[in-house]
Design a protein around this motif. Structure first.
Motif, PDB file in Angstrom:
ATOM      1  N   LEU A  12     -13.851   8.405 -16.628  1.00 17.25           N
ATOM      2  CA  LEU A  12     -13.336   9.799 -17.069  1.00 17.25           C
ATOM      3  C   LEU A  12     -11.952   9.830 -16.784  1.00 17.25           C
ATOM      4  CD1 LEU A  12     -16.392  11.820 -15.105  1.00 17.25           C
ATOM      5  CD2 LEU A  12     -16.183  11.183 -17.432  1.00 17.25           C
ATOM      6  N   GLU A  13     -11.524   9.371 -15.959  1.00 20.48           N
ATOM      7  CA  GLU A  13      -9.846   9.458 -15.441  1.00 20.48           C
ATOM      8  C   GLU A  13      -9.251   8.073 -15.320  1.00 20.48           C
ATOM      9  OE1 GLU A  13      -8.413  12.089 -16.193  1.00 20.48           O
ATOM     10  OE2 GLU A  13      -9.414  13.803 -15.986  1.00 20.48           O
ATOM     11  N   PRO A  14      -9.390   7.135 -16.120  1.00 19.54           N
ATOM     12  CA  PRO A  14      -9.060   5.947 -15.544  1.00 19.54           C
ATOM     13  C   PRO A  14      -7.440   5.822 -15.398  1.00 19.54           C
ATOM     14  CG  PRO A  14      -9.453   5.702 -17.848  1.00 19.54           C
ATOM     15  CD  PRO A  14     -10.063   7.147 -17.452  1.00 19.54           C
ATOM     16  N   ARG A  15      -6.729   6.628 -16.408  1.00 18.66           N
ATOM     17  CA  ARG A  15      -5.138   6.314 -16.128  1.00 18.66           C
ATOM     18  C   ARG A  15      -4.732   7.382 -14.738  1.00 18.66           C
ATOM     19  NH1 ARG A  15      -1.119   5.079 -19.888  1.00 18.66           N
ATOM     20  NH2 ARG A  15      -2.821   4.867 -21.381  1.00 18.66           N
ATOM     21  N   ILE A  16      -5.235   8.288 -14.704  1.00 17.29           N
ATOM     22  CA  ILE A  16      -4.758   8.857 -13.461  1.00 17.29           C
ATOM     23  C   ILE A  16      -5.228   8.084 -12.243  1.00 17.29           C
ATOM     24  CG2 ILE A  16      -5.077  11.078 -11.902  1.00 17.29           C
ATOM     25  CD1 ILE A  16      -5.257  12.522 -14.639  1.00 17.29           C
ATOM     26  N   MET A  17      -6.507   7.709 -12.139  1.00 15.47           N
ATOM     27  CA  MET A  17      -6.727   7.005 -10.902  1.00 15.47           C
ATOM     28  C   MET A  17      -5.974   5.615 -10.732  1.00 15.47           C
ATOM     29  SD  MET A  17     -10.972   7.198 -10.889  1.00 15.47           S
ATOM     30  CE  MET A  17     -11.084   6.565  -9.360  1.00 15.47           C
ATOM     31  N   PHE A  18      -5.544   4.751 -11.994  1.00 11.90           N
ATOM     32  CA  PHE A  18      -4.501   3.959 -11.632  1.00 11.90           C
ATOM     33  C   PHE A  18      -3.396   4.319 -10.969  1.00 11.90           C
ATOM     34  CE2 PHE A  18      -7.001   1.758 -15.485  1.00 11.90           C
ATOM     35  CZ  PHE A  18      -8.164   1.497 -14.782  1.00 11.90           C
TER      36      PHE A  18
ATOM     37  N   VAL B 154      -9.804  14.023  -8.211  1.00  8.96           N
ATOM     38  CA  VAL B 154      -8.759  12.865  -8.516  1.00  8.96           C
ATOM     39  C   VAL B 154      -7.581  13.338  -8.722  1.00  8.96           C
ATOM     40  CG1 VAL B 154      -8.399  11.021 -10.308  1.00  8.96           C
ATOM     41  CG2 VAL B 154     -10.524  11.491  -9.450  1.00  8.96           C
ATOM     42  N   GLN B 155      -7.416  14.227  -9.773  1.00 10.91           N
ATOM     43  CA  GLN B 155      -6.207  15.093 -10.318  1.00 10.91           C
ATOM     44  C   GLN B 155      -5.332  15.495  -8.925  1.00 10.91           C
ATOM     45  OE1 GLN B 155      -7.401  17.549 -13.230  1.00 10.91           O
ATOM     46  NE2 GLN B 155      -8.296  16.202 -14.373  1.00 10.91           N
ATOM     47  N   GLY B 156      -6.177  16.440  -8.094  1.00 11.33           N
ATOM     48  CA  GLY B 156      -5.498  17.132  -7.001  1.00 11.33           C
ATOM     49  C   GLY B 156      -4.727  15.930  -6.120  1.00 11.33           C
ATOM     50  N   LEU B 157      -5.908  14.890  -5.684  1.00  8.34           N
ATOM     51  CA  LEU B 157      -5.424  14.008  -4.558  1.00  8.34           C
ATOM     52  C   LEU B 157      -4.093  12.961  -5.281  1.00  8.34           C
ATOM     53  CD1 LEU B 157      -5.933  12.361  -2.023  1.00  8.34           C
ATOM     54  CD2 LEU B 157      -7.248  10.892  -3.278  1.00  8.34           C
ATOM     55  N   THR B 158      -4.029  12.721  -6.762  1.00  7.66           N
ATOM     56  CA  THR B 158      -2.971  11.986  -7.392  1.00  7.66           C
ATOM     57  C   THR B 158      -1.724  12.939  -7.128  1.00  7.66           C
ATOM     58  OG1 THR B 158      -4.420  10.982  -8.854  1.00  7.66           O
ATOM     59  CG2 THR B 158      -2.071  10.963  -9.565  1.00  7.66           C
ATOM     60  N   ILE B 159      -1.708  14.084  -7.234  1.00  7.22           N
ATOM     61  CA  ILE B 159      -0.405  14.977  -7.159  1.00  7.22           C
ATOM     62  C   ILE B 159       0.037  15.202  -5.623  1.00  7.22           C
ATOM     63  CG2 ILE B 159       0.441  17.436  -7.271  1.00  7.22           C
ATOM     64  CD1 ILE B 159      -1.385  17.789  -9.905  1.00  7.22           C
ATOM     65  N   PHE B 160      -0.822  15.316  -4.832  1.00  5.13           N
ATOM     66  CA  PHE B 160      -0.792  15.156  -3.496  1.00  5.13           C
ATOM     67  C   PHE B 160       0.054  13.916  -2.678  1.00  5.13           C
ATOM     68  CE2 PHE B 160      -1.777  13.979   0.930  1.00  5.13           C
ATOM     69  CZ  PHE B 160      -1.035  15.017   1.817  1.00  5.13           C
ATOM     70  N   VAL B 161      -0.532  12.768  -3.446  1.00  3.63           N
ATOM     71  CA  VAL B 161      -0.256  11.497  -2.705  1.00  3.63           C
ATOM     72  C   VAL B 161       1.314  11.155  -3.711  1.00  3.63           C
ATOM     73  CG1 VAL B 161      -0.460   8.986  -3.198  1.00  3.63           C
ATOM     74  CG2 VAL B 161      -2.476  10.347  -2.454  1.00  3.63           C
ATOM     75  N   THR B 162       1.427  11.393  -4.840  1.00  7.84           N
ATOM     76  CA  THR B 162       2.759  11.278  -5.474  1.00  7.84           C
ATOM     77  C   THR B 162       3.766  12.059  -4.995  1.00  7.84           C
ATOM     78  OG1 THR B 162       1.365  11.039  -7.463  1.00  7.84           O
ATOM     79  CG2 THR B 162       3.850  11.587  -7.692  1.00  7.84           C
ATOM     80  N   VAL B 163       3.532  13.382  -4.392  1.00  5.59           N
ATOM     81  CA  VAL B 163       4.726  14.358  -3.816  1.00  5.59           C
ATOM     82  C   VAL B 163       4.825  13.491  -2.387  1.00  5.59           C
ATOM     83  CG1 VAL B 163       5.062  16.443  -2.629  1.00  5.59           C
ATOM     84  CG2 VAL B 163       4.012  16.229  -4.966  1.00  5.59           C
ATOM     85  N   ALA B 164       3.707  13.348  -1.919  1.00  3.44           N
ATOM     86  CA  ALA B 164       3.902  12.568  -0.331  1.00  3.44           C
ATOM     87  C   ALA B 164       4.850  11.201  -0.444  1.00  3.44           C
ATOM     88  CB  ALA B 164       2.710  12.393   0.223  1.00  3.44           C
ATOM     89  N   HIS B 165       4.470  10.457  -1.442  1.00  4.53           N
ATOM     90  CA  HIS B 165       5.502   9.197  -1.619  1.00  4.53           C
ATOM     91  C   HIS B 165       6.566   9.481  -2.101  1.00  4.53           C
ATOM     92  CE1 HIS B 165       5.962   5.011  -2.229  1.00  4.53           C
ATOM     93  NE2 HIS B 165       6.242   5.006  -3.514  1.00  4.53           N
ATOM     94  N   LEU B 166       7.150  10.352  -3.034  1.00  6.29           N
ATOM     95  CA  LEU B 166       8.245  10.679  -3.336  1.00  6.29           C
ATOM     96  C   LEU B 166       8.878  10.961  -2.110  1.00  6.29           C
ATOM     97  CD1 LEU B 166       7.646  12.185  -6.800  1.00  6.29           C
ATOM     98  CD2 LEU B 166       8.443   9.902  -6.402  1.00  6.29           C
ATOM     99  N   HIS B 167       8.364  11.893  -1.259  1.00  8.33           N
ATOM    100  CA  HIS B 167       9.162  12.467  -0.200  1.00  8.33           C
ATOM    101  C   HIS B 167       9.427  11.435   0.830  1.00  8.33           C
ATOM    102  CE1 HIS B 167       9.490  14.775   3.893  1.00  8.33           C
ATOM    103  NE2 HIS B 167       9.948  15.720   2.931  1.00  8.33           N
ATOM    104  N   TYR B 168       8.761  10.621   1.146  1.00 13.86           N
ATOM    105  CA  TYR B 168       8.717   9.259   1.791  1.00 13.86           C
ATOM    106  C   TYR B 168      10.084   8.384   1.284  1.00 13.86           C
ATOM    107  CZ  TYR B 168       8.208   4.879   3.879  1.00 13.86           C
ATOM    108  OH  TYR B 168       8.655   3.548   4.559  1.00 13.86           O
ATOM    109  N   GLY B 169      10.160   8.188   0.155  1.00 17.75           N
ATOM    110  CA  GLY B 169      11.134   7.445  -0.698  1.00 17.75           C
ATOM    111  C   GLY B 169      12.267   8.189  -0.389  1.00 17.75           C
TER     112      GLY B 169
END
Length: 405
Positions: free
Chosen positions: A286-292, A355-370
């Motif tokens: 259902l959401e392959p691209r976002i999951m990747f 999936v979408q919510g977790l992706t947004i959260f993880v992306t923001v967290a990772h960018l903050h770390y970087g």
């Protein structure tokens, strides 16, 4: 930002002592690409910060991802007889890959040329490369489509790329030397040539099948990609680590400490594999691209933390904190008695939103770390990430790190 500090005093002191050491034995790299990059870098202005080259190269991979996502969001464009992605897209993608590859090869040379080599440049370079590890293989999936390369097989292809990238840094964590893999240069050229070829002859070539053996071009792609790592990379990495212990030239860590970088990596693989194989709604379809992207962002965070540890000679993490929300999400999505406990089955829409919510959260967290790590290193070394700062007269006699970006 937000009062969060990611680097400890041990990290910063380790960065002060860090010296870059690498060995490159690739004939393509040594005899072709490096002489080419040495010539190209002479045309760059002396005021151009090497990290700008690194970042612009990374942006080329992001542009490719967005471009193909627009024309082939669910990787189904190749399922018809004629791939519906416009041919010019493949040429643009091929050109961007070559720009990324060449800028990635020139940034270190520009750093040495301008006298700005330092640990920040190497960390910035390899950190962005860890994100590209998920972006680049995704382009290839649009050549084959979900009929010949279902999303669950795409998942294992991506994890093979992760493994090849990660083991190189596990190797350096234990040996102290970056043994540059042969496969990188050939992969970059291979991807670019494949994409250019697609423009010339048409994407339909990748739907060809050996009917006698029921083998598709996607099958051949998988075998070549996975087999090349098993043959040309993994044994050499194990040998290099073994020889560093035998000759006592490496870090000489006990076995569990030497293997510690693999703990977080294997945890992520285990958790994501459970989700892909046992999702109540088969969400990978259902959401392959976002999951990747979700998995790639988590991998990049793990890889970046390992890179920080190996460069600062500190103990790496055995588990990544961003995996806790992943564990909770997978638990909800794959809980075998969900219907008995909740009274109804988990809806596909709900799981997609997770999936979408977790992706947004993880992306923001990772960018903050970087950005946090970069900001803290800039503050410690009194430098700027995207600007060459001339040292003050009193600082000119101070010893500065001399490793490659």
């Amino acid at each position: 930002m937000l009062g969060v500090k990611y680097l400890t005093e041990a990290h910063l002191k380790g960065f002060e002592k860090y010296k870059y050491s690498s060995i490159d034995t690739s004939y393509l790299s040594v005899y072709v690409m490096h002489p080419f990059w040495n010539k190209c870098v002479e045309f760059l202005p002396m005021w151009l910060a090497p990290n700008i080259l690194t970042f612009v190269g990374f942006l080329m991979t992001v542009i490719n991802f967005l471009l193909l996502a627009y024309y082939d969001w669910d990787f189904a464009a190749a399922n018809p007889a004629e791939n519906t992605v416009p041919r010019w897209v493949w040429s643009v993608a091929a050109l961007n890959i070559m720009l990324y590859y060449n800028l990635d090869g020139m940034d270190g040379k520009q750093a040495r040329r301008t006298g700005t080599s330092g640990p920040l440049g190497e960390l910035f370079d390899h950190g962005l490369d860890s994100y590209s590890a998920v972006l680049i293989p995704i382009y290839m999936f649009s050549l084959f489509g979900t009929d010949d390369l279902p999303p669950y097989r795409m998942f294992f292809v991506i994890w093979n790329v992760f493994l090849n990238f990660y083991l190189t840094h596990v190797e350096k964590y234990n040996t102290g030397v970056m043994f540059l893999p042969w496969g990188y240069d050939f992969t970059m050229w291979g991807v670019s040539i494949t994409l250019f070829l697609t423009t010339i002859v048409g994407p339909g070539i990748w739907r060809y099948r050996l009917e006698t053996y029921n083998i598709s071009m996607a099958n051949i792609f998988e075998v070549i990609l996975i087999g090349s790592g098993i043959v040309t990379s993994h044994p050499i990495i194990l040998k290099n680590i073994y020889m560093s212990y035998k000759n006592k030239t490496g870090k000489m860590r006990p076995f569990l400490e030497a293997a510690r970088p693999m703990f977080a990596f294997l945890w992520l693989f285990f958790i994501t594999t459970i989700w892909v194989l046992f999702s109540r709604n088969n969400v990978i379809n259902l959401e392959p691209r976002i999951m990747f992207i979700l998995f790639g962002t988590l991998f990049s965070n793990i890889a970046c933390r390992l890179i920080v540890s190996q460069m600062s000679d500190t103990r790496c993490d055995g588990f990544n904190i961003l995996m806790w929300p992943l564990v909770a999400t997978v638990g909800v999505s794959c809980f075998p008695w969900y219907k008995q406990v909740m009274g109804s089955e988990i809806d596909a829409t709900v799981e997609r939103l997770l999936v979408q919510g977790l992706t947004i959260f993880v992306t923001v967290a990772h960018l903050h770390y970087g950005q946090g790590v970069v900001r803290e290193m800039c503050s410690h070394f009194k430098i700027r990430c995207f600007k060459i700062v001339k040292p003050e007269p009193a600082e000119q006699e101070m010893e500065t790190p001399e490793e490659i970006v």
